[in-house]
Design a protein around this motif. Structure first.
Motif, PDB file in Angstrom:
ATOM      1  N   THR A   2     -79.229 -35.596  66.096  1.00 15.97           N
ATOM      2  CA  THR A   2     -79.984 -36.852  66.133  1.00 15.97           C
ATOM      3  C   THR A   2     -79.296 -37.924  66.960  1.00 15.97           C
ATOM      4  O   THR A   2     -79.925 -38.731  67.605  1.00 15.97           O
ATOM      5  CB  THR A   2     -80.187 -37.374  64.702  1.00 15.97           C
ATOM      6  OG1 THR A   2     -80.843 -36.357  63.943  1.00 15.97           O
ATOM      7  CG2 THR A   2     -81.044 -38.623  64.694  1.00 15.97           C
ATOM      8  N   THR A   3     -77.971 -37.941  66.962  1.00 15.56           N
ATOM      9  CA  THR A   3     -77.242 -38.998  67.661  1.00 15.56           C
ATOM     10  C   THR A   3     -77.397 -38.921  69.177  1.00 15.56           C
ATOM     11  O   THR A   3     -76.928 -39.801  69.883  1.00 15.56           O
ATOM     12  CB  THR A   3     -75.752 -38.935  67.311  1.00 15.56           C
ATOM     13  OG1 THR A   3     -75.271 -37.604  67.540  1.00 15.56           O
ATOM     14  CG2 THR A   3     -75.516 -39.311  65.868  1.00 15.56           C
ATOM     15  N   PHE A  11     -77.946 -45.622  64.530  1.00 16.19           N
ATOM     16  CA  PHE A  11     -77.442 -46.776  65.272  1.00 16.19           C
ATOM     17  C   PHE A  11     -77.617 -48.067  64.490  1.00 16.19           C
ATOM     18  O   PHE A  11     -76.964 -49.064  64.774  1.00 16.19           O
ATOM     19  CB  PHE A  11     -78.155 -46.895  66.621  1.00 16.19           C
ATOM     20  CG  PHE A  11     -77.889 -45.746  67.572  1.00 16.19           C
ATOM     21  CD1 PHE A  11     -76.876 -44.837  67.337  1.00 16.19           C
ATOM     22  CD2 PHE A  11     -78.663 -45.586  68.703  1.00 16.19           C
ATOM     23  CE1 PHE A  11     -76.624 -43.789  68.210  1.00 16.19           C
ATOM     24  CE2 PHE A  11     -78.422 -44.548  69.593  1.00 16.19           C
ATOM     25  CZ  PHE A  11     -77.399 -43.641  69.335  1.00 16.19           C
ATOM     26  N   ASP A  12     -78.505 -48.048  63.521  1.00 22.42           N
ATOM     27  CA  ASP A  12     -78.800 -49.253  62.745  1.00 22.42           C
ATOM     28  C   ASP A  12     -78.306 -49.152  61.299  1.00 22.42           C
ATOM     29  O   ASP A  12     -78.850 -49.795  60.403  1.00 22.42           O
ATOM     30  CB  ASP A  12     -80.312 -49.524  62.745  1.00 22.42           C
ATOM     31  CG  ASP A  12     -80.845 -49.818  64.139  1.00 22.42           C
ATOM     32  OD1 ASP A  12     -80.132 -50.507  64.895  1.00 22.42           O
ATOM     33  OD2 ASP A  12     -81.946 -49.357  64.461  1.00 22.42           O
ATOM     34  N   LEU A  13     -77.273 -48.355  61.073  1.00 23.15           N
ATOM     35  CA  LEU A  13     -76.755 -48.208  59.720  1.00 23.15           C
ATOM     36  C   LEU A  13     -76.345 -49.547  59.110  1.00 23.15           C
ATOM     37  O   LEU A  13     -76.458 -49.747  57.899  1.00 23.15           O
ATOM     38  CB  LEU A  13     -75.559 -47.245  59.712  1.00 23.15           C
ATOM     39  CG  LEU A  13     -75.856 -45.759  59.528  1.00 23.15           C
ATOM     40  CD1 LEU A  13     -74.614 -44.932  59.808  1.00 23.15           C
ATOM     41  CD2 LEU A  13     -76.392 -45.468  58.140  1.00 23.15           C
ATOM     42  N   HIS A 218     -83.234 -38.287  56.951  1.00 19.46           N
ATOM     43  CA  HIS A 218     -83.274 -37.087  57.794  1.00 19.46           C
ATOM     44  C   HIS A 218     -82.153 -37.118  58.834  1.00 19.46           C
ATOM     45  O   HIS A 218     -81.494 -36.097  59.087  1.00 19.46           O
ATOM     46  CB  HIS A 218     -84.632 -36.987  58.488  1.00 19.46           C
ATOM     47  CG  HIS A 218     -84.744 -35.806  59.409  1.00 19.46           C
ATOM     48  ND1 HIS A 218     -84.816 -34.509  58.961  1.00 19.46           N
ATOM     49  CD2 HIS A 218     -84.781 -35.741  60.780  1.00 19.46           C
ATOM     50  CE1 HIS A 218     -84.899 -33.691  59.995  1.00 19.46           C
ATOM     51  NE2 HIS A 218     -84.876 -34.408  61.099  1.00 19.46           N
ATOM     52  N   ALA A 219     -81.903 -38.275  59.432  1.00 21.87           N
ATOM     53  CA  ALA A 219     -80.854 -38.400  60.446  1.00 21.87           C
ATOM     54  C   ALA A 219     -79.475 -38.109  59.850  1.00 21.87           C
ATOM     55  O   ALA A 219     -78.644 -37.438  60.479  1.00 21.87           O
ATOM     56  CB  ALA A 219     -80.882 -39.798  61.057  1.00 21.87           C
ATOM     57  N   PHE A 224     -74.805 -32.915  58.819  1.00 24.86           N
ATOM     58  CA  PHE A 224     -74.062 -31.967  58.000  1.00 24.86           C
ATOM     59  C   PHE A 224     -74.610 -30.559  58.187  1.00 24.86           C
ATOM     60  O   PHE A 224     -75.815 -30.341  58.266  1.00 24.86           O
ATOM     61  CB  PHE A 224     -74.128 -32.367  56.525  1.00 24.86           C
ATOM     62  CG  PHE A 224     -73.430 -33.673  56.237  1.00 24.86           C
ATOM     63  CD1 PHE A 224     -72.113 -33.691  55.810  1.00 24.86           C
ATOM     64  CD2 PHE A 224     -74.081 -34.878  56.425  1.00 24.86           C
ATOM     65  CE1 PHE A 224     -71.461 -34.877  55.570  1.00 24.86           C
ATOM     66  CE2 PHE A 224     -73.443 -36.087  56.187  1.00 24.86           C
ATOM     67  CZ  PHE A 224     -72.125 -36.080  55.760  1.00 24.86           C
ATOM     68  N   ASP A 225     -73.702 -29.609  58.259  1.00 29.27           N
ATOM     69  CA  ASP A 225     -74.055 -28.208  58.442  1.00 29.27           C
ATOM     70  C   ASP A 225     -73.522 -27.414  57.255  1.00 29.27           C
ATOM     71  O   ASP A 225     -72.315 -27.271  57.090  1.00 29.27           O
ATOM     72  CB  ASP A 225     -73.453 -27.677  59.742  1.00 29.27           C
ATOM     73  CG  ASP A 225     -73.837 -26.228  60.017  1.00 29.27           C
ATOM     74  OD1 ASP A 225     -74.757 -25.728  59.347  1.00 29.27           O
ATOM     75  OD2 ASP A 225     -73.209 -25.602  60.887  1.00 29.27           O
TER      76      ASP A 225
END
Length: 314
Positions: A2-3, A11-13, A218-219, A224-225
């Motif tokens: 996503t990044t 980006f807006d955390l 979702h982002a 995480f995997d």
């Protein structure tokens, strides 16, 4: 991942921050210093309480601000309305208060401040590092009388210069002795990794993400995997080291500004001792890949802080 797109909610955390920086500025400050810890990536910060108009440490101001954040700290946003009526605010405040306990100190862990220290670390992570809490661990308690296990908080922020998500696991230790607090904090972090708590907490990030908005959830999940941080995530440990400092009892009778200057000079003079104590512990630390943010914060006594916060809860 996503990044890779500039449309990423990551980006807006910072828009999820709930603790206000101006509240920090009214009761806390930091002393700039030159000491460093070698052999590992550690950033240390010498925070301290400000003095009120009567030249007393502003503990009551700090605990008042912490109490004002207990709904945000304790309860996930998906479990409460974004905008609350006065009746709803009273109801959720009561629910948040119910989750706090007064832990019984143990021989191997004499920290009697418990969750008061944890909410203080939350406050510092949000106001100083700009890293919002992403899991409301207090909300996950199955029994309010039990302490939460694992880290003392999970926070996250987007690091723009390095195009990286910084994930922070909190560790709060407020002891009478600063060296014991350091030792206990690193022992807890060692267990965190050696006893597979780390992977469990990473799974909590996706399973119990604090916010209801599906896009950001979702982002974060994509980072995480199989329950482990992917290549776009950097693991950090944020440690609050609170302790009794005898210098409070040696301060001269001065006006507020002069008293503050005298206190800060004494604190800066003590910086080499604090860093040497920390250096000796990291010299034997094996997990050199981890990154640390260490918040030092001296109190007249840590029990004063605990008592003042518990008074707010009554």
């Amino acid at each position: 991942m996503t990044t890779d797109t500039k449309a990423s909610p990551l980006f807006d955390l910072d828009k999820y921050l709930s603790a206000a920086r101006d509240k920090y500025d009214k009761c806390l400050d930091v002393v700039e210093h030159k000491e460093i810890i070698s052999g590992i990536n550690v950033t240390t910060r010498l925070h301290h309480l400000k003095f009120n108009g009567n030249c007393q440490p502003a503990i009551d101001v700090l605990t008042g601000y912490l109490y004002g954040r207990i709904i945000d700290y304790c309860l996930a946003m998906k479990n409460r309305p974004a905008l609350m009526t006065s009746e709803e605010a009273a109801m959720f405040t009561k629910e948040a208060k119910r989750l706090f306990i007064n832990p019984t100190p143990k021989p191997d862990d004499p920290d009697k401040t418990g969750e008061a220290g944890e909410i203080l670390l939350y406050f510092l992570l949000e106001t100083v590092l700009g890293a919002p809490q992403i899991v409301a661990k207090m909300d996950l308690k199955t029994n309010p009388k039990l302490e939460s296990h694992g880290s003392d908080g999970i926070h996250m922020k987007w690091n723009e210069p390095e195009s990286m998500v910084d994930l922070y696991f909190g560790e709060s230790k407020l002891y009478q002795d600063v060296g014991q607090a350091m030792t206990a904090a690193l022992a807890s972090i060692r267990d965190f990794h050696d006893k597979d708590i780390f992977q469990h907490e990473c799974k909590m990030v996706t399973k119990h993400f604090k916010y209801a908005q599906p896009q950001i959830q979702h982002a974060v999940a994509e980072l995480f995997d199989s329950g482990k941080p992917g290549i776009g995530v950097r693991v950090n440990h944020a440690c609050l080291i609170g302790y009794n400092w005898a210098e409070y009892g040696k301060l001269p009778s001065l006006a507020q500004q002069k008293l503050t200057e005298d206190f800060r000079a004494r604190y800066l003079a003590d910086a080499p001792r604090l860093h040497q104590l920390l250096q000796t512990r990291f010299d034997t630390w094996s997990k050199k890949n981890l990154r640390f943010e260490v918040f030092f914060l001296p109190f007249p006594t840590v029990q004063n802080f605990r008592d003042a916060f518990n008074k707010e809860l009554t």
